[in-house]
Scaffold this motif. Structure first.
Motif, PDB file in Angstrom:
ATOM      1  N   GLY A   3       0.808  -1.207   0.000  1.00  0.00           N
ATOM      2  CA  GLY A   3       0.000   0.000   0.000  1.00  0.00           C
ATOM      3  C   GLY A   3       0.842   1.258   0.000  1.00  0.00           C
ATOM      4  O   GLY A   3       0.539   2.225  -0.675  1.00  0.00           O
ATOM      5  N   ASN A   4       1.934   1.275   0.810  1.00  0.00           N
ATOM      6  CA  ASN A   4       2.742   2.481   0.914  1.00  0.00           C
ATOM      7  C   ASN A   4       3.460   2.817  -0.388  1.00  0.00           C
ATOM      8  O   ASN A   4       3.869   3.949  -0.593  1.00  0.00           O
ATOM      9  CB  ASN A   4       3.782   2.319   2.034  1.00  0.00           C
ATOM     10  N   GLU A   5       3.652   1.850  -1.270  1.00  0.00           N
ATOM     11  CA  GLU A   5       4.351   2.077  -2.533  1.00  0.00           C
ATOM     12  C   GLU A   5       3.388   2.384  -3.667  1.00  0.00           C
ATOM     13  O   GLU A   5       3.808   2.735  -4.752  1.00  0.00           O
ATOM     14  CB  GLU A   5       5.169   0.827  -2.906  1.00  0.00           C
ATOM     15  N   THR A   6       2.109   2.247  -3.431  1.00  0.00           N
ATOM     16  CA  THR A   6       1.131   2.333  -4.496  1.00  0.00           C
ATOM     17  C   THR A   6       0.543   3.734  -4.592  1.00  0.00           C
ATOM     18  O   THR A   6      -0.055   4.235  -3.642  1.00  0.00           O
ATOM     19  CB  THR A   6      -0.001   1.308  -4.273  1.00  0.00           C
ATOM     20  N   ARG A   7       0.728   4.355  -5.760  1.00  0.00           N
ATOM     21  CA  ARG A   7       0.243   5.704  -5.996  1.00  0.00           C
ATOM     22  C   ARG A   7      -1.073   5.656  -6.780  1.00  0.00           C
ATOM     23  O   ARG A   7      -1.147   4.983  -7.806  1.00  0.00           O
ATOM     24  CB  ARG A   7       1.277   6.527  -6.769  1.00  0.00           C
ATOM     25  N   VAL A   8      -2.064   6.379  -6.291  1.00  0.00           N
ATOM     26  CA  VAL A   8      -3.367   6.449  -6.948  1.00  0.00           C
ATOM     27  C   VAL A   8      -3.681   7.904  -7.268  1.00  0.00           C
ATOM     28  O   VAL A   8      -3.555   8.775  -6.404  1.00  0.00           O
ATOM     29  CB  VAL A   8      -4.485   5.856  -6.074  1.00  0.00           C
ATOM     30  N   LEU A   9      -4.069   8.163  -8.497  1.00  0.00           N
ATOM     31  CA  LEU A   9      -4.536   9.481  -8.905  1.00  0.00           C
ATOM     32  C   LEU A   9      -6.058   9.457  -8.941  1.00  0.00           C
ATOM     33  O   LEU A   9      -6.654   8.640  -9.650  1.00  0.00           O
ATOM     34  CB  LEU A   9      -3.984   9.844 -10.287  1.00  0.00           C
ATOM     35  N   VAL A  10      -6.679  10.335  -8.178  1.00  0.00           N
ATOM     36  CA  VAL A  10      -8.131  10.451  -8.145  1.00  0.00           C
ATOM     37  C   VAL A  10      -8.529  11.653  -9.006  1.00  0.00           C
ATOM     38  O   VAL A  10      -8.107  12.778  -8.740  1.00  0.00           O
ATOM     39  CB  VAL A  10      -8.644  10.647  -6.703  1.00  0.00           C
ATOM     40  N   VAL A  21     -12.935  10.201  -1.317  1.00  0.00           N
ATOM     41  CA  VAL A  21     -12.195   9.081  -1.913  1.00  0.00           C
ATOM     42  C   VAL A  21     -10.715   9.166  -1.550  1.00  0.00           C
ATOM     43  O   VAL A  21     -10.094   8.163  -1.159  1.00  0.00           O
ATOM     44  CB  VAL A  21     -12.371   9.067  -3.444  1.00  0.00           C
ATOM     45  N   ALA A  22     -10.139  10.363  -1.660  1.00  0.00           N
ATOM     46  CA  ALA A  22      -8.718  10.529  -1.357  1.00  0.00           C
ATOM     47  C   ALA A  22      -8.423  10.194   0.109  1.00  0.00           C
ATOM     48  O   ALA A  22      -7.436   9.516   0.414  1.00  0.00           O
ATOM     49  CB  ALA A  22      -8.280  11.957  -1.668  1.00  0.00           C
ATOM     50  N   ASP A  23      -9.286  10.657   1.021  1.00  0.00           N
ATOM     51  CA  ASP A  23      -9.069  10.383   2.441  1.00  0.00           C
ATOM     52  C   ASP A  23      -9.154   8.885   2.736  1.00  0.00           C
ATOM     53  O   ASP A  23      -8.348   8.351   3.513  1.00  0.00           O
ATOM     54  CB  ASP A  23     -10.095  11.137   3.285  1.00  0.00           C
ATOM     55  N   ARG A  24     -10.120   8.206   2.118  1.00  0.00           N
ATOM     56  CA  ARG A  24     -10.267   6.769   2.370  1.00  0.00           C
ATOM     57  C   ARG A  24      -9.060   6.005   1.835  1.00  0.00           C
ATOM     58  O   ARG A  24      -8.522   5.100   2.497  1.00  0.00           O
ATOM     59  CB  ARG A  24     -11.554   6.243   1.753  1.00  0.00           C
ATOM     60  N   LEU A  25      -8.612   6.360   0.626  1.00  0.00           N
ATOM     61  CA  LEU A  25      -7.460   5.659   0.056  1.00  0.00           C
ATOM     62  C   LEU A  25      -6.195   5.935   0.866  1.00  0.00           C
ATOM     63  O   LEU A  25      -5.374   5.033   1.070  1.00  0.00           O
ATOM     64  CB  LEU A  25      -7.267   6.073  -1.399  1.00  0.00           C
ATOM     65  N   ALA A  26      -6.029   7.159   1.334  1.00  0.00           N
ATOM     66  CA  ALA A  26      -4.875   7.468   2.180  1.00  0.00           C
ATOM     67  C   ALA A  26      -4.925   6.655   3.469  1.00  0.00           C
ATOM     68  O   ALA A  26      -3.897   6.149   3.946  1.00  0.00           O
ATOM     69  CB  ALA A  26      -4.838   8.963   2.480  1.00  0.00           C
ATOM     70  N   ALA A  27      -6.126   6.510   4.042  1.00  0.00           N
ATOM     71  CA  ALA A  27      -6.279   5.711   5.256  1.00  0.00           C
ATOM     72  C   ALA A  27      -5.961   4.235   5.003  1.00  0.00           C
ATOM     73  O   ALA A  27      -5.545   3.520   5.924  1.00  0.00           O
ATOM     74  CB  ALA A  27      -7.703   5.854   5.798  1.00  0.00           C
ATOM     75  N   GLU A  28      -6.153   3.790   3.762  1.00  0.00           N
ATOM     76  CA  GLU A  28      -5.845   2.404   3.399  1.00  0.00           C
ATOM     77  C   GLU A  28      -4.361   2.207   3.088  1.00  0.00           C
ATOM     78  O   GLU A  28      -3.935   1.106   2.771  1.00  0.00           O
ATOM     79  CB  GLU A  28      -6.676   1.992   2.177  1.00  0.00           C
ATOM     80  N   GLY A  29      -3.584   3.294   3.122  1.00  0.00           N
ATOM     81  CA  GLY A  29      -2.139   3.179   2.920  1.00  0.00           C
ATOM     82  C   GLY A  29      -1.644   3.539   1.540  1.00  0.00           C
ATOM     83  O   GLY A  29      -0.466   3.379   1.242  1.00  0.00           O
ATOM     84  N   PHE A  30      -2.519   4.059   0.684  1.00  0.00           N
ATOM     85  CA  PHE A  30      -2.116   4.457  -0.654  1.00  0.00           C
ATOM     86  C   PHE A  30      -1.569   5.883  -0.653  1.00  0.00           C
ATOM     87  O   PHE A  30      -2.003   6.725   0.143  1.00  0.00           O
ATOM     88  CB  PHE A  30      -3.297   4.397  -1.628  1.00  0.00           C
ATOM     89  N   GLY A  31      -0.646   6.170  -1.557  1.00  0.00           N
ATOM     90  CA  GLY A  31      -0.293   7.544  -1.853  1.00  0.00           C
ATOM     91  C   GLY A  31      -1.324   8.103  -2.804  1.00  0.00           C
ATOM     92  O   GLY A  31      -1.712   7.417  -3.761  1.00  0.00           O
ATOM     93  N   VAL A  32      -1.799   9.317  -2.575  1.00  0.00           N
ATOM     94  CA  VAL A  32      -2.922   9.844  -3.355  1.00  0.00           C
ATOM     95  C   VAL A  32      -2.648  11.272  -3.795  1.00  0.00           C
ATOM     96  O   VAL A  32      -2.157  12.093  -3.011  1.00  0.00           O
ATOM     97  CB  VAL A  32      -4.235   9.828  -2.528  1.00  0.00           C
ATOM     98  N   GLU A 111     -16.638  -0.847  -1.489  1.00  0.00           N
ATOM     99  CA  GLU A 111     -16.662  -1.461  -2.817  1.00  0.00           C
ATOM    100  C   GLU A 111     -15.559  -0.890  -3.697  1.00  0.00           C
ATOM    101  O   GLU A 111     -14.861  -1.629  -4.401  1.00  0.00           O
ATOM    102  CB  GLU A 111     -18.012  -1.232  -3.487  1.00  0.00           C
ATOM    103  N   LEU A 112     -15.381   0.430  -3.656  1.00  0.00           N
ATOM    104  CA  LEU A 112     -14.362   1.058  -4.495  1.00  0.00           C
ATOM    105  C   LEU A 112     -12.972   0.548  -4.130  1.00  0.00           C
ATOM    106  O   LEU A 112     -12.175   0.208  -5.014  1.00  0.00           O
ATOM    107  CB  LEU A 112     -14.417   2.574  -4.345  1.00  0.00           C
ATOM    108  N   VAL A 113     -12.658   0.481  -2.838  1.00  0.00           N
ATOM    109  CA  VAL A 113     -11.347  -0.014  -2.411  1.00  0.00           C
ATOM    110  C   VAL A 113     -11.155  -1.462  -2.838  1.00  0.00           C
ATOM    111  O   VAL A 113     -10.069  -1.854  -3.302  1.00  0.00           O
ATOM    112  CB  VAL A 113     -11.181   0.141  -0.891  1.00  0.00           C
ATOM    113  N   ALA A 114     -12.206  -2.275  -2.725  1.00  0.00           N
ATOM    114  CA  ALA A 114     -12.106  -3.676  -3.139  1.00  0.00           C
ATOM    115  C   ALA A 114     -11.832  -3.790  -4.634  1.00  0.00           C
ATOM    116  O   ALA A 114     -11.016  -4.611  -5.071  1.00  0.00           O
ATOM    117  CB  ALA A 114     -13.393  -4.421  -2.777  1.00  0.00           C
TER     118      ALA A 114
END
Length: 228
Positions: A3-10, A21-32, A111-114
């Motif tokens: 998760g810490n290495e994974t970058r997601v662009l919203v 969406v950005a807050d949830r993905l950051a809480a899941e360990g993604f870079g956003v 659902e989105l995170v899954a």
């Protein structure tokens, strides 16, 4: 890829949705990072080099379909599209320009995170049966090592998900695979709640590969009918 290495662009023009969406993905360990319109999305994708893009269809500047076309032309990247339009044509266009999955608004963050994690797993893993190299079936040629497809000698561009779906059907050539089986083997979904995504990807494959290869068994699922 952790998760810490994974970058997601919203990419979302509604600030409330983008932030949630950005807050949830950051809480899941993604870079956003977040972009709010078409032109900035393309620029941010070029600079940030995300591992995955969450992309709204309706955007100012130019829409998410055009963003997907431009981004994929520069550097293939998995895309999960967000759409408020429950129209089959829009979904097929999105799949056709390189999206790997889609979520229809309103959606749950869970659902989105899954969906995001499932797409990333598919991209990371090698193609099943890759050691077997190229397989030919009628006018279809699938090189599982190189993840390349030709139909009657013409190269066909498939998204990672489309390729995995075709490879799954090819491995089970002649057998009828239910939507639930395809969801489990291709999408890594443990339930059958996403049957429409299977149908949409099959339609996209038929549009790219031509008719006569994939047979629909109504009420059951799909089968690859290419001759050996």
């Amino acid at each position: 890829m952790t998760g810490n290495e994974t970058r997601v662009l919203v990419v979302e023009d509604e600030p409330t949705i983008a932030r949630a969406v950005a807050d949830r993905l950051a809480a899941e360990g993604f870079g956003v990072q977040v972009a709010g319109d078409g032109p900035s999305a393309v620029e941010r994708a070029r600079a940030y080099e995300p591992h995955l893009i969450v992309l709204d269809v309706m955007l100012p500047g130019f829409d998410g379909l055009e963003v997907c076309r431009r981004v994929q032309a520069e550097r293939p990247v998995p895309v999960v599209m967000l759409t408020a339009r429950d129209d089959e044509t829009d979904l097929l266009v999105g799949l056709g320009v390189g999206a790997d999955d889609y979520v229809t608004k309103p959606f749950s963050m869970r659902e989105l995170v899954a969906r995001i994690r499932a797409v990333l797993r598919r991209v990371e893993r090698p193609a099943m049966g890759a050691a077997d190299g190229a397989v030919r079936a009628g006018g279809l040629e699938v090189d599982r090592r190189a993840r390349r497809v030709r139909r009657d000698g013409r190269e066909v561009h498939l998204t990672p998900t489309e390729f995995d779906l075709l490879a799954c059907l090819l491995r089970n050539r002649g057998a009828v695979l239910t939507r639930a089986v395809l969801l489990e083997q291709v999408w890594d979904w443990a339930d059958a709640s996403g049957t429409r995504v299977v149908d949409s990807h099959v339609k996209a494959l038929r549009r790219k590969l031509g008719p006569g290869l994939i047979r629909t068994v109504h009420g059951v699922g799909y089968s690859l009918e290419a001759a050996s």
